[in-house]
Write a protein that holds these residues in place. Sequence first.
Motif, short mmCIF file in Angstrom:
data_model
loop_
_atom_site.label_atom_id
_atom_site.label_comp_id
_atom_site.label_asym_id
_atom_site.label_seq_id
_atom_site.Cartn_x
_atom_site.Cartn_y
_atom_site.Cartn_z
N GLY A 147 49.91 -79.24 -103.33
CA GLY A 147 51.03 -79.82 -104.06
C GLY A 147 51.45 -81.17 -103.53
O GLY A 147 51.71 -82.10 -104.28
N PHE A 148 51.49 -81.29 -102.20
CA PHE A 148 51.83 -82.58 -101.61
C PHE A 148 50.77 -83.64 -101.92
O PHE A 148 51.09 -84.79 -102.21
N THR B 42 48.87 -83.60 -104.56
CA THR B 42 49.01 -83.89 -105.99
C THR B 42 50.17 -84.84 -106.25
O THR B 42 50.07 -85.74 -107.10
N ILE B 43 51.28 -84.66 -105.55
CA ILE B 43 52.42 -85.56 -105.72
C ILE B 43 52.02 -86.98 -105.33
O ILE B 43 52.34 -87.95 -106.04
N TYR C 72 49.65 -88.37 -107.98
CA TYR C 72 50.40 -88.72 -109.18
C TYR C 72 51.08 -90.08 -109.02
O TYR C 72 50.96 -90.96 -109.86
N TRP C 73 51.79 -90.25 -107.91
CA TRP C 73 52.53 -91.49 -107.71
C TRP C 73 51.58 -92.69 -107.63
O TRP C 73 51.83 -93.73 -108.22
N SER D 227 57.85 -92.96 -112.11
CA SER D 227 58.08 -92.81 -110.67
C SER D 227 59.38 -92.06 -110.39
O SER D 227 59.44 -91.23 -109.48
N ILE E 62 59.49 -88.18 -110.49
CA ILE E 62 59.02 -87.37 -109.37
C ILE E 62 60.12 -86.42 -108.89
O ILE E 62 59.83 -85.40 -108.27
N PHE F 65 59.42 -83.00 -110.28
CA PHE F 65 57.96 -82.91 -110.17
C PHE F 65 57.34 -81.65 -110.77
O PHE F 65 56.23 -81.74 -111.29
N ILE G 15 54.84 -83.81 -113.41
CA ILE G 15 53.43 -84.00 -113.07
C ILE G 15 52.51 -83.30 -114.08
O ILE G 15 51.58 -83.93 -114.57
N PRO H 143 52.17 -77.98 -107.45
CA PRO H 143 53.54 -78.07 -106.94
C PRO H 143 54.48 -77.04 -107.58
O PRO H 143 55.32 -76.45 -106.90
#
Length: 90
Positions: free
Chosen positions: A16-17, A19-20, A23-24, A42, A45, A48, A52, A74
């Motif tokens: 998940g981290f 993926t975050i 994504y960003w 942005s 988020i 999220f 996402i 996430p």
Amino acid sequence: MLPVIWAVFTVCMVGGFITIAAYWLDVQDRPDLTVRQRIGWSLGIVLFPIVIPAYALLGGPGWPRPLLVGAFLPAVALAMAGGLATGFLS
């Protein structure tokens, strides 16, 4: 069974981290988005677990299938954290 649940939870949290971050970075790297759209995606988020997967499925980034599946990590990790905290998954 609890060690297996914790292992799955840990994999989901780490994924998940990642993926975050993916994504960003993807939002910041897309030249077809305006500055206002980049700022909007942005700021998304904060939400999220919803943003996402919506970005991956509807935002048109063209992510490959593993990243599309990873977009839900996430939200799964957050649901598992709630289940572990309330004792539902123990």
